[in-house]
Every structure is written in structure tokens, then in C-alpha cells.
Design a protein around this motif. Structure first.
Motif, PDB file in Angstrom:
ATOM      1  N   ILE A 118       0.850  -1.191   0.000  1.00  0.00           N
ATOM      2  CA  ILE A 118       0.000   0.000   0.000  1.00  0.00           C
ATOM      3  C   ILE A 118       0.885   1.240   0.000  1.00  0.00           C
ATOM      4  CG2 ILE A 118      -1.828   1.244   1.191  1.00  0.00           C
ATOM      5  CD1 ILE A 118      -2.489  -1.383   2.636  1.00  0.00           C
ATOM      6  N   GLY A 119       0.591   2.154  -0.893  1.00  0.00           N
ATOM      7  CA  GLY A 119       1.242   3.456  -0.896  1.00  0.00           C
ATOM      8  C   GLY A 119       0.218   4.527  -0.595  1.00  0.00           C
ATOM      9  N   ALA A 120       0.604   5.541   0.143  1.00  0.00           N
ATOM     10  CA  ALA A 120      -0.363   6.560   0.541  1.00  0.00           C
ATOM     11  C   ALA A 120       0.292   7.923   0.645  1.00  0.00           C
ATOM     12  CB  ALA A 120      -0.997   6.201   1.885  1.00  0.00           C
ATOM     13  N   THR A 121      -0.482   8.957   0.313  1.00  0.00           N
ATOM     14  CA  THR A 121      -0.101  10.310   0.656  1.00  0.00           C
ATOM     15  C   THR A 121      -0.485  10.535   2.114  1.00  0.00           C
ATOM     16  OG1 THR A 121      -2.240  11.084  -0.174  1.00  0.00           O
ATOM     17  CG2 THR A 121      -0.381  11.187  -1.695  1.00  0.00           C
ATOM     18  N   ASN A 122      -0.150  11.697   2.623  1.00  0.00           N
ATOM     19  CA  ASN A 122      -0.460  11.989   4.022  1.00  0.00           C
ATOM     20  C   ASN A 122      -1.974  11.999   4.238  1.00  0.00           C
ATOM     21  OD1 ASN A 122      -0.036  12.886   6.716  1.00  0.00           O
ATOM     22  ND2 ASN A 122      -0.435  14.987   6.065  1.00  0.00           N
ATOM     23  N   GLY A 123      -2.474  11.193   5.148  1.00  0.00           N
ATOM     24  CA  GLY A 123      -3.908  11.144   5.409  1.00  0.00           C
ATOM     25  C   GLY A 123      -4.205  10.324   6.650  1.00  0.00           C
ATOM     26  N   PRO A 124      -5.405  10.481   7.225  1.00  0.00           N
ATOM     27  CA  PRO A 124      -5.711   9.873   8.522  1.00  0.00           C
ATOM     28  C   PRO A 124      -6.396   8.519   8.464  1.00  0.00           C
ATOM     29  CG  PRO A 124      -7.411  11.452   7.979  1.00  0.00           C
ATOM     30  CD  PRO A 124      -6.446  11.448   6.820  1.00  0.00           C
ATOM     31  N   ILE A 125      -6.516   7.873   7.274  1.00  0.00           N
ATOM     32  CA  ILE A 125      -7.293   6.633   7.234  1.00  0.00           C
ATOM     33  C   ILE A 125      -6.463   5.415   6.827  1.00  0.00           C
ATOM     34  CG2 ILE A 125      -9.413   7.910   6.750  1.00  0.00           C
ATOM     35  CD1 ILE A 125      -9.227   6.964   3.874  1.00  0.00           C
ATOM     36  N   MET A 126      -5.140   5.546   6.819  1.00  0.00           N
ATOM     37  CA  MET A 126      -4.286   4.395   6.514  1.00  0.00           C
ATOM     38  C   MET A 126      -4.508   3.264   7.507  1.00  0.00           C
ATOM     39  SD  MET A 126      -1.795   2.817   4.858  1.00  0.00           S
ATOM     40  CE  MET A 126      -0.564   3.818   4.030  1.00  0.00           C
ATOM     41  N   GLY A 127      -4.614   3.613   8.797  1.00  0.00           N
ATOM     42  CA  GLY A 127      -4.796   2.590   9.828  1.00  0.00           C
ATOM     43  C   GLY A 127      -6.046   1.764   9.596  1.00  0.00           C
ATOM     44  N   GLY A 128      -7.129   2.423   9.192  1.00  0.00           N
ATOM     45  CA  GLY A 128      -8.369   1.705   8.941  1.00  0.00           C
ATOM     46  C   GLY A 128      -8.239   0.728   7.791  1.00  0.00           C
ATOM     47  N   LEU A 129      -7.531   1.129   6.728  1.00  0.00           N
ATOM     48  CA  LEU A 129      -7.350   0.240   5.574  1.00  0.00           C
ATOM     49  C   LEU A 129      -6.509  -0.974   5.957  1.00  0.00           C
ATOM     50  CD1 LEU A 129      -7.592  -0.452   2.583  1.00  0.00           C
ATOM     51  CD2 LEU A 129      -5.623   1.053   2.147  1.00  0.00           C
ATOM     52  N   VAL A 130      -5.417  -0.750   6.685  1.00  0.00           N
ATOM     53  CA  VAL A 130      -4.574  -1.874   7.104  1.00  0.00           C
ATOM     54  C   VAL A 130      -5.364  -2.824   7.996  1.00  0.00           C
ATOM     55  CG1 VAL A 130      -2.541  -2.505   8.455  1.00  0.00           C
ATOM     56  CG2 VAL A 130      -2.424  -0.591   6.855  1.00  0.00           C
ATOM     57  N   HIS A 131      -6.174  -2.262   8.896  1.00  0.00           N
ATOM     58  CA  HIS A 131      -6.968  -3.109   9.793  1.00  0.00           C
ATOM     59  C   HIS A 131      -7.958  -3.959   9.004  1.00  0.00           C
ATOM     60  CE1 HIS A 131      -9.212  -4.382  13.323  1.00  0.00           C
ATOM     61  NE2 HIS A 131     -10.320  -3.965  12.744  1.00  0.00           N
ATOM     62  N   ARG A 132      -8.623  -3.376   8.011  1.00  0.00           N
ATOM     63  CA  ARG A 132      -9.595  -4.128   7.219  1.00  0.00           C
ATOM     64  C   ARG A 132      -8.914  -5.252   6.447  1.00  0.00           C
ATOM     65  NH1 ARG A 132     -14.664  -1.881   6.394  1.00  0.00           N
ATOM     66  NH2 ARG A 132     -14.828  -2.869   4.353  1.00  0.00           N
ATOM     67  N   LEU A 133      -7.762  -4.990   5.883  1.00  0.00           N
ATOM     68  CA  LEU A 133      -7.061  -6.012   5.109  1.00  0.00           C
ATOM     69  C   LEU A 133      -6.564  -7.151   5.999  1.00  0.00           C
ATOM     70  CD1 LEU A 133      -5.030  -3.843   2.579  1.00  0.00           C
ATOM     71  CD2 LEU A 133      -6.888  -5.415   2.043  1.00  0.00           C
ATOM     72  N   THR A 134      -5.992  -6.803   7.141  1.00  0.00           N
ATOM     73  CA  THR A 134      -5.471  -7.854   8.021  1.00  0.00           C
ATOM     74  C   THR A 134      -6.600  -8.650   8.664  1.00  0.00           C
ATOM     75  OG1 THR A 134      -5.265  -6.198   9.798  1.00  0.00           O
ATOM     76  CG2 THR A 134      -3.304  -6.676   8.505  1.00  0.00           C
ATOM     77  N   THR A 135      -7.772  -8.032   8.815  1.00  0.00           N
ATOM     78  CA  THR A 135      -8.932  -8.761   9.340  1.00  0.00           C
ATOM     79  C   THR A 135      -9.505  -9.700   8.281  1.00  0.00           C
ATOM     80  OG1 THR A 135      -9.490  -6.946  10.854  1.00  0.00           O
ATOM     81  CG2 THR A 135     -11.236  -8.526  10.335  1.00  0.00           C
ATOM     82  N   ALA A 136      -9.620  -9.201   7.045  1.00  0.00           N
ATOM     83  CA  ALA A 136     -10.175 -10.020   5.966  1.00  0.00           C
ATOM     84  C   ALA A 136      -9.213 -11.104   5.506  1.00  0.00           C
ATOM     85  CB  ALA A 136     -10.550  -9.132   4.781  1.00  0.00           C
ATOM     86  N   TYR A 137      -7.902 -10.826   5.600  1.00  0.00           N
ATOM     87  CA  TYR A 137      -6.877 -11.782   5.152  1.00  0.00           C
ATOM     88  C   TYR A 137      -5.817 -11.919   6.245  1.00  0.00           C
ATOM     89  CZ  TYR A 137      -9.059 -10.543   0.689  1.00  0.00           C
ATOM     90  OH  TYR A 137      -9.965 -10.304  -0.316  1.00  0.00           O
ATOM     91  N   PRO A 138      -6.118 -12.627   7.316  1.00  0.00           N
ATOM     92  CA  PRO A 138      -5.187 -12.702   8.445  1.00  0.00           C
ATOM     93  C   PRO A 138      -3.840 -13.318   8.095  1.00  0.00           C
ATOM     94  CG  PRO A 138      -7.076 -14.162   8.767  1.00  0.00           C
ATOM     95  CD  PRO A 138      -7.362 -13.350   7.571  1.00  0.00           C
ATOM     96  N   GLU A 139      -3.782 -14.093   7.004  1.00  0.00           N
ATOM     97  CA  GLU A 139      -2.526 -14.723   6.627  1.00  0.00           C
ATOM     98  C   GLU A 139      -1.643 -13.805   5.782  1.00  0.00           C
ATOM     99  OE1 GLU A 139      -5.154 -15.213   3.077  1.00  0.00           O
ATOM    100  OE2 GLU A 139      -5.368 -15.077   5.250  1.00  0.00           O
ATOM    101  N   ALA A 140      -2.165 -12.651   5.387  1.00  0.00           N
ATOM    102  CA  ALA A 140      -1.453 -11.775   4.459  1.00  0.00           C
ATOM    103  C   ALA A 140      -0.382 -10.940   5.160  1.00  0.00           C
ATOM    104  CB  ALA A 140      -2.438 -10.850   3.757  1.00  0.00           C
ATOM    105  N   THR A 141       0.620 -10.578   4.393  1.00  0.00           N
ATOM    106  CA  THR A 141       1.631  -9.617   4.827  1.00  0.00           C
ATOM    107  C   THR A 141       1.291  -8.267   4.224  1.00  0.00           C
ATOM    108  OG1 THR A 141       3.350 -11.305   4.914  1.00  0.00           O
ATOM    109  CG2 THR A 141       4.079  -9.016   4.771  1.00  0.00           C
ATOM    110  N   VAL A 142       1.236  -7.228   5.060  1.00  0.00           N
ATOM    111  CA  VAL A 142       0.907  -5.883   4.594  1.00  0.00           C
ATOM    112  C   VAL A 142       2.119  -4.983   4.778  1.00  0.00           C
ATOM    113  CG1 VAL A 142      -0.586  -3.873   4.911  1.00  0.00           C
ATOM    114  CG2 VAL A 142      -1.527  -6.179   5.192  1.00  0.00           C
ATOM    115  N   THR A 143       2.520  -4.297   3.719  1.00  0.00           N
ATOM    116  CA  THR A 143       3.601  -3.317   3.799  1.00  0.00           C
ATOM    117  C   THR A 143       3.060  -1.966   3.340  1.00  0.00           C
ATOM    118  OG1 THR A 143       4.371  -3.858   1.569  1.00  0.00           O
ATOM    119  CG2 THR A 143       5.400  -5.025   3.404  1.00  0.00           C
ATOM    120  N   THR A 144       3.600  -0.893   3.892  1.00  0.00           N
ATOM    121  CA  THR A 144       3.133   0.455   3.558  1.00  0.00           C
ATOM    122  C   THR A 144       4.318   1.347   3.230  1.00  0.00           C
ATOM    123  OG1 THR A 144       3.214   1.217   5.856  1.00  0.00           O
ATOM    124  CG2 THR A 144       1.160   0.206   5.098  1.00  0.00           C
TER     125      THR A 144
END
Length: 305
Positions: A118-144
């Protein structure tokens, strides 16, 4: 592919090397203007405001040392310099796209585990996106990673160096497509972050015109937000006094020192020593958008983001 690209490098003569400081997205802009025949049509095709495209074209032309198009009421026609850049771009861009496609096929073949980049500009909702992905795909690796340029992020998504881009846009603007699918995630009113000791800090809301004498802090970016801000100020009857650009920490320091006020989303907990005050009438809005390559695995998983 390597032999082809080696041959391609010999085509790029000394005149073309003047353009090597350009990025691929700039060459695509020039090609789109030539193909559509006008800045108005090119801006619509790219999903940009015409003023933003004209500004970008001006920067490109200054970097190359001359105009690329002759523009009048009948449209835009390439100058000799423009024809040169177009000829080289029309060779280079397909070759780079082929290279990206081959690299992606090789990378995809070697990836056994599920991962999200995931790439992002400055913003306050990155945490929510990471949480949704790790919840939906607990086996996945997420990098930002962070990049101030939404256009850079779009290029990286199109090249499949990123799975998703999380960017912002003001008003009804949409990031330049570049083959990327964009979906609005949320819309926030733009508020004012100011020091607790600021004379307007105790108000329930503040009119933009009440800040006509303020200095403003702003984080870098290549979208149209500054233009939209200037337009909102003009409607309020003033021109911004000064805009001080810095990273988020620097912007916060400017606010805490009382040297500037900051335009930001209405985050729930302002940093200690600051207060958030809404702007009366909501003259500015900030839209968060999620982007992905329409032919990538990320497109299939996007509805769960």
C-alpha cells in the motif's frame, strides 16, 4: 526484451536526453494533449482540471527550454520541439509498458504468499485500511510506504509495484487515471488546526475570511488543493498571505509556535496544544480515494478493503 531496450537506448539521441528529467507520466500527458488536440479535451481524458494540466505543461516546457505546443482557439498543435518529444515518447512508453508487464509476470510467478503493498499520501485513514485487510486476510503480509505525489503512486500501481494507492483529492477532483481504477472511500470537511492560544481558538466555527491575515502551513503534494484553497479564499474576499510548506511534523511545529494555521481533516484528537475548528459553510472538502490496477489480483480483493 533486454536486446530491444538496448537498441532503444541508441535511439535516444542528445536532443531526447534533455527530456530524461521528465517522468513517464509527463510524457503521457504530452501524448494525450497531442492525441486530443486541445488542453480541454486532454484534461477531461486524464481526469484533471484544465488549470492543473496547464500548470504541469508549463513546468515540462520550462524544463525542456521551449514550448511543446502552439495553442490558440483551434486547439493545440505540436511545435518542432514537441514533435521531437512525441516521437521519442511514442517509442519509449510502449517499451516501458512491455517491461513492466514482463516483470510483473515474473514477480507474480514467484509469489507464493498473499501480500498487500500500500502506498499513501499523508492522510488519517491508513490505519483503517490496514486493519480491514489484516482482518479479511489474516494470513497476508501488509507493507506500507508514503509518497507525497499521488501521480507517483498512480504510476507505481499501474506498474504493479503497489497493490493499492490511498490518496486524497479536493472537491470533486479525481486523480489522473493512468490506467488506475479509483474508488471514493470517504469525504471529510476541511477544518483549521490552530494553537490553543490563537485568538479564534475558542469559537465553535470560523469563517475563512476571518483568517485573511493568517499564514498557512501545508504539506507537499502535486494535486490541485492549493488551487482550490486559493479559489475558496478569493470567494471569501482575500488572497492568502503566505503558504509555508513542510512535512507534517514541521507543519505541526508551525502551528504550535503560532506562526501559522493548518488546513486538515477533522481528526478526532488534535495534538496537545492545538484545537480543531470547523470552517463555516464547509468551503473545502477532502475526498479519500483508493486506487488499484483493474487487471491485478488487487482488483478482485478491492471490495473487501
Amino acid at each position: 526484451m533486454s536486446v530491444y531496450l538496448l537498441g532503444l537506448s541508441t535511439i535516444l539521441d542528445r536532443s531526447y536526453r534533455l527530456a530524461m528529467d521528465l517522468e513517464l507520466r509527463h510524457l503521457r500527458m504530452v501524448c494525450t494533449i497531442a492525441e486530443t488536440g486541445s488542453l480541454t479535451k486532454a484534461a477531461a481524458s486524464l481526469g484533471l482540471a484544465q488549470a492543473a494540466l496547464a500548470t504541469q505543461l508549463g513546468r515540462i516546457e520550462r524544463g525542456l527550454g521551449g514550448p511543446l505546443f502552439e495553442r490558440d482557439r483551434n486547439g493545440a498543435r505540436p511545435t518542432p520541439l514537441g514533435e521531437l518529444i512525441l516521437a521519442r515518447a511514442r517509442v519509449l512508453l510502449p517499451a516501458v509498458d512491455d517491461l513492466h508487464a514482463e516483470a510483473t509476470r515474473l514477480t507474480d510467478a514467484g509469489q507464493a504468499a498473499l501480500s498487500f503493498r500500500i502506498g499513501a499520501t499523508n492522510g488519517p485513514i491508513m490505519g483503517g485500511l490496514v486493519h480491514r485487510l489484516t482482518t479479511a486476510y489474516p494470513e497476508a503480509t501488509v507493507t506500507t510506504q508514503t509518497n507525497w505525489s499521488e501521480e507517483d503512486l498512480a504510476d507505481m500501481v499501474f506498474a504493479r509495484k503497489l497493490d493499492y494507492a490511498l490518496v486524497g483529492a479536493c472537491g470533486d477532483a479525481t486523480p489522473t487515471p493512468y490506467g488506475v481504477t479509483w474508488r471514493p472511500v470517504s469525504v471529510d470537511a476541511v477544518w483549521i488546526l490552530m494553537a490553543e492560544q490563537h485568538p479564534l481558538a475558542g469559537r465553535a466555527e470560523v469563517a475563512l475570511g476571518d483568517l485573511s491575515g493568517a499564514r498557512w502551513a501545508n504539506a507537499p503534494g502535486d494535486g490541485c488543493f492549493i488551487d482550490c484553497f486559493a479559489e475558496a479564499c478569493a470567494k471569501a474576499g482575500f488572497t492568502p498571505r503566505q503558504i509555508l510548506e513542510s512535512d507534517p511534523i514541521g507543519c505541526l511545529d508551525l502551528v504550535l509556535s503560532g506562526a501559522a494555521v493548518l488546513l486538515c481533516q477533522g481528526i478526532s484528537r488534535p495534538p496537545p496544544g492545538t484545537v480543531l475548528v470547523p470552517l463555516a459553510g464547509t468551503p473545502l472538502r477532502w475526498r479519500h480515494l483508493l486506487g488499484w490496477h483493474p487487471e491485478s489480483p488487487a482488483a478482485i480483493r478491492a471490495p473487501r478493503c
